[in-house]
Motif scaffolding. Structure first.
Motif, short mmCIF file in Angstrom:
data_model
loop_
_atom_site.label_atom_id
_atom_site.label_comp_id
_atom_site.label_asym_id
_atom_site.label_seq_id
_atom_site.Cartn_x
_atom_site.Cartn_y
_atom_site.Cartn_z
N GLY A 73 49.91 38.64 41.16
CA GLY A 73 49.81 37.32 41.76
C GLY A 73 49.09 36.35 40.85
N VAL A 74 48.01 36.79 40.22
CA VAL A 74 47.28 35.94 39.28
C VAL A 74 48.17 35.59 38.09
CG1 VAL A 74 45.32 35.85 37.69
CG2 VAL A 74 45.03 36.84 39.97
N MET A 75 48.93 36.58 37.61
CA MET A 75 49.83 36.32 36.49
C MET A 75 50.86 35.26 36.85
SD MET A 75 50.35 40.31 35.36
CE MET A 75 51.66 40.04 34.15
N MET A 76 51.48 35.36 38.03
CA MET A 76 52.49 34.40 38.44
C MET A 76 51.93 32.99 38.56
SD MET A 76 55.13 36.29 41.06
CE MET A 76 53.99 37.22 42.06
N ALA A 77 50.67 32.89 38.99
CA ALA A 77 50.04 31.58 39.13
C ALA A 77 49.64 30.99 37.78
CB ALA A 77 48.80 31.69 40.03
N GLY A 78 49.74 31.81 36.71
CA GLY A 78 49.39 31.33 35.38
C GLY A 78 47.91 31.29 35.12
N ALA A 79 47.12 31.86 36.03
CA ALA A 79 45.67 31.83 35.88
C ALA A 79 45.18 32.88 34.89
CB ALA A 79 45.01 32.03 37.25
N VAL A 80 43.91 32.82 34.58
CA VAL A 80 43.27 33.77 33.68
C VAL A 80 42.63 34.87 34.53
CG1 VAL A 80 41.60 34.08 31.81
CG2 VAL A 80 42.74 31.86 32.12
N GLU A 81 43.14 36.09 34.42
CA GLU A 81 42.59 37.16 35.24
C GLU A 81 41.32 37.72 34.60
OE1 GLU A 81 43.64 41.43 37.37
OE2 GLU A 81 44.87 40.74 35.69
N VAL A 82 40.30 37.93 35.43
CA VAL A 82 39.05 38.56 35.01
C VAL A 82 38.87 39.81 35.87
CG1 VAL A 82 36.58 38.26 34.61
CG2 VAL A 82 38.11 36.28 34.47
N PRO A 83 39.41 40.95 35.45
CA PRO A 83 39.28 42.17 36.26
C PRO A 83 37.85 42.69 36.23
CG PRO A 83 40.41 42.65 34.19
CD PRO A 83 40.21 41.17 34.23
N ILE A 84 37.29 42.91 37.40
CA ILE A 84 35.91 43.38 37.53
C ILE A 84 35.92 44.83 37.99
CG2 ILE A 84 33.67 43.02 38.62
CD1 ILE A 84 34.46 40.70 36.87
N ASN A 85 35.25 45.68 37.26
CA ASN A 85 35.15 47.09 37.62
C ASN A 85 34.23 47.23 38.83
OD1 ASN A 85 34.69 49.88 37.78
ND2 ASN A 85 34.65 50.13 35.57
N PRO A 86 34.71 47.81 39.94
CA PRO A 86 33.84 47.94 41.12
C PRO A 86 32.63 48.83 40.90
CG PRO A 86 35.90 49.15 41.42
CD PRO A 86 36.06 48.33 40.18
N ALA A 87 32.63 49.61 39.80
CA ALA A 87 31.48 50.46 39.51
C ALA A 87 30.30 49.66 38.96
CB ALA A 87 31.86 51.55 38.51
N LEU A 88 30.53 48.41 38.57
CA LEU A 88 29.44 47.58 38.05
C LEU A 88 28.46 47.23 39.16
CD1 LEU A 88 31.37 45.04 35.76
CD2 LEU A 88 30.12 47.09 35.06
N SER A 89 27.23 47.00 38.78
CA SER A 89 26.22 46.60 39.75
C SER A 89 26.46 45.16 40.18
CB SER A 89 24.83 46.72 39.14
OG SER A 89 24.66 45.77 38.09
N THR A 90 25.79 44.74 41.24
CA THR A 90 25.90 43.36 41.70
C THR A 90 25.52 42.39 40.60
OG1 THR A 90 25.43 44.02 43.98
CG2 THR A 90 25.11 41.70 43.42
N THR A 91 24.45 42.71 39.88
CA THR A 91 23.99 41.84 38.79
C THR A 91 25.04 41.74 37.70
OG1 THR A 91 21.68 42.41 39.22
CG2 THR A 91 22.20 41.49 37.06
N GLU A 92 25.66 42.87 37.36
CA GLU A 92 26.68 42.88 36.31
C GLU A 92 27.93 42.12 36.74
OE1 GLU A 92 25.77 47.10 34.02
OE2 GLU A 92 26.79 47.13 35.95
N ARG A 93 28.31 42.28 38.00
CA ARG A 93 29.48 41.56 38.49
C ARG A 93 29.25 40.06 38.43
NH1 ARG A 93 30.97 44.84 44.09
NH2 ARG A 93 31.04 46.95 43.19
N THR A 94 28.08 39.64 38.89
CA THR A 94 27.74 38.21 38.86
C THR A 94 27.72 37.69 37.44
OG1 THR A 94 26.43 38.48 40.88
CG2 THR A 94 26.03 36.51 39.57
N GLY A 119 27.85 33.25 43.73
CA GLY A 119 29.08 33.58 43.03
C GLY A 119 30.21 32.66 43.41
N PRO A 120 31.42 32.94 42.90
CA PRO A 120 32.58 32.09 43.20
C PRO A 120 33.05 32.24 44.63
CG PRO A 120 33.24 34.05 42.00
CD PRO A 120 31.74 34.06 42.03
N ALA A 121 33.91 31.31 45.05
CA ALA A 121 34.54 31.42 46.36
C ALA A 121 35.37 32.70 46.41
CB ALA A 121 35.41 30.20 46.62
#
Length: 320
Positions: A73-94, A119-121
């Protein structure tokens, strides 16, 4: 190629392979038609939220069909995808969201809340309905503009964001498909257990582009994995060293014959582990070397070459 139209490419897969199984996860099996209808819904939701080419959108998912739909879906919208690993801590995700200047986060219930109030919406994928994949409603994107920001593992400091262009992402899929040891088809299934935010997403795209199916497990659960192997439900498996070692240890003396290829890599494959894997699966281990900053694989040893290396007394240097 001056511009890329992801919606046209993906709609072709939806039309060509419609009712074939695309993704099997812990919840269900999703067809190509349903997968790309959900992806179209994601793309439409992003467009309605004001997201377009050049805007960074984070995807935060555990392995499953929703992770795949969000990526497409992100690809079709032409946006820049930033995949976040769920194993990262809250601080790392932010931190990753801040570095990539993420405007919007797509996730599921239970994960998005860990980003933090600053963080973002957040767009919950459970709230997004399927939509008709009409290529005309999605934009073309310039080939040299950013498409994906992949964060490194952070072994030498804080994670670093490697920027891949739209043409780079398109080319990477072509190269990976061209370097597969066999042509996946309607009867092919690749078993993936590592985070979709990393290498599993590339393998998923490559196999779906050929009309095959993908089994996405959220981590290595030996009883589930061994059951899949015993039933012969997959003919390929992505098993980096730690994954392969865990499966080999859990299997005991059992042998499996359905796998045509085990994609291995990420670290040195010790002769002892290779010997045990070979005894269990046959000479099907393919060793690759890659990294987040470039297209993968960089180098590889096909299964026959891997077999010859260890048969000739090869020591610890085999990383592909």
């Amino acid at each position: 190629m001056k511009s890329i139209h992801w919606a046209s490419e993906l709609s072709t897969l939806a039309l060509r392979y419609g009712e074939r199984p695309a993704i099997a996860d812990s919840a269900a099996t999703t067809t190509y038609a349903d997968l790309f209808a959900k992806a179209a819904g994601v793309g439409r939701a992003l467009t309605l939220a004001g997201i377009g080419p050049g805007d960074a959108v984070a995807t935060l998912f555990r392995n499953g069909a929703d992770a795949v739909a969000a990526t497409f879906g992100v690809m079709m919208a032409g946006a820049v995808e930033v995949p976040i690993n769920p194993a990262l801590s809250t601080t790392e995700r932010t931190y990753c969201c801040e570095v990539a200047d993420v405007r919007l986060l797509i996730s599921g219930v239970g994960l998005a809340r860990d980003i933090g109030v600053d963080g973002p919406a957040v767009l919950n994928i459970e709230d997004i309905k399927q939509a008709t994949l009409d290529p005309a409603t999605f934009p073309f994107v310039e080939s040299n503009t950013p498409a994906r920001i992949v964060f490194t593992s952070g072994t030498t400091g804080r994670p670093k964001g490697a920027v891949h262009s739209q043409i780079g992402r398109w080319t990477a899929n072509i190269l990976l498909r061209a370097n597969l040891p066999f042509q996946p088809g309607s009867g092919s299934n690749v078993l993936l257990m590592t985070p979709f935010s990393h290498g599993s997403s590339l393998m998923t795209h490559a196999f779906l582009s050929s009309g095959a199916s993908v089994t996405l497990l959220d981590g290595v659960d030996p009883p589930i994995v061994l059951g899949i192997l015993e039933r012969g439900e997959c003919d390929a498996m992505f098993a980096p060293l730690t994954v392969l070692a865990k499966i080999v240890a859990a299997a005991g003396g059992r042998r499996f014959t359905s796998l045509r290829t085990i994609f291995c890599g990420t670290a040195v494959l010790k002769p002892t582990l290779y010997a045990r894997a070979r005894e269990m699966f046959g000479p099907v281990v393919r060793v690759t070397y890659g990294k987040s900053e470039v297209f993968n694989p960089i180098t590889l040893l096909e299964a026959e070459e891997t077999e010859n290396w260890y048969a000739s007394g090869g020591e610890d240097a085999c990383v592909g």
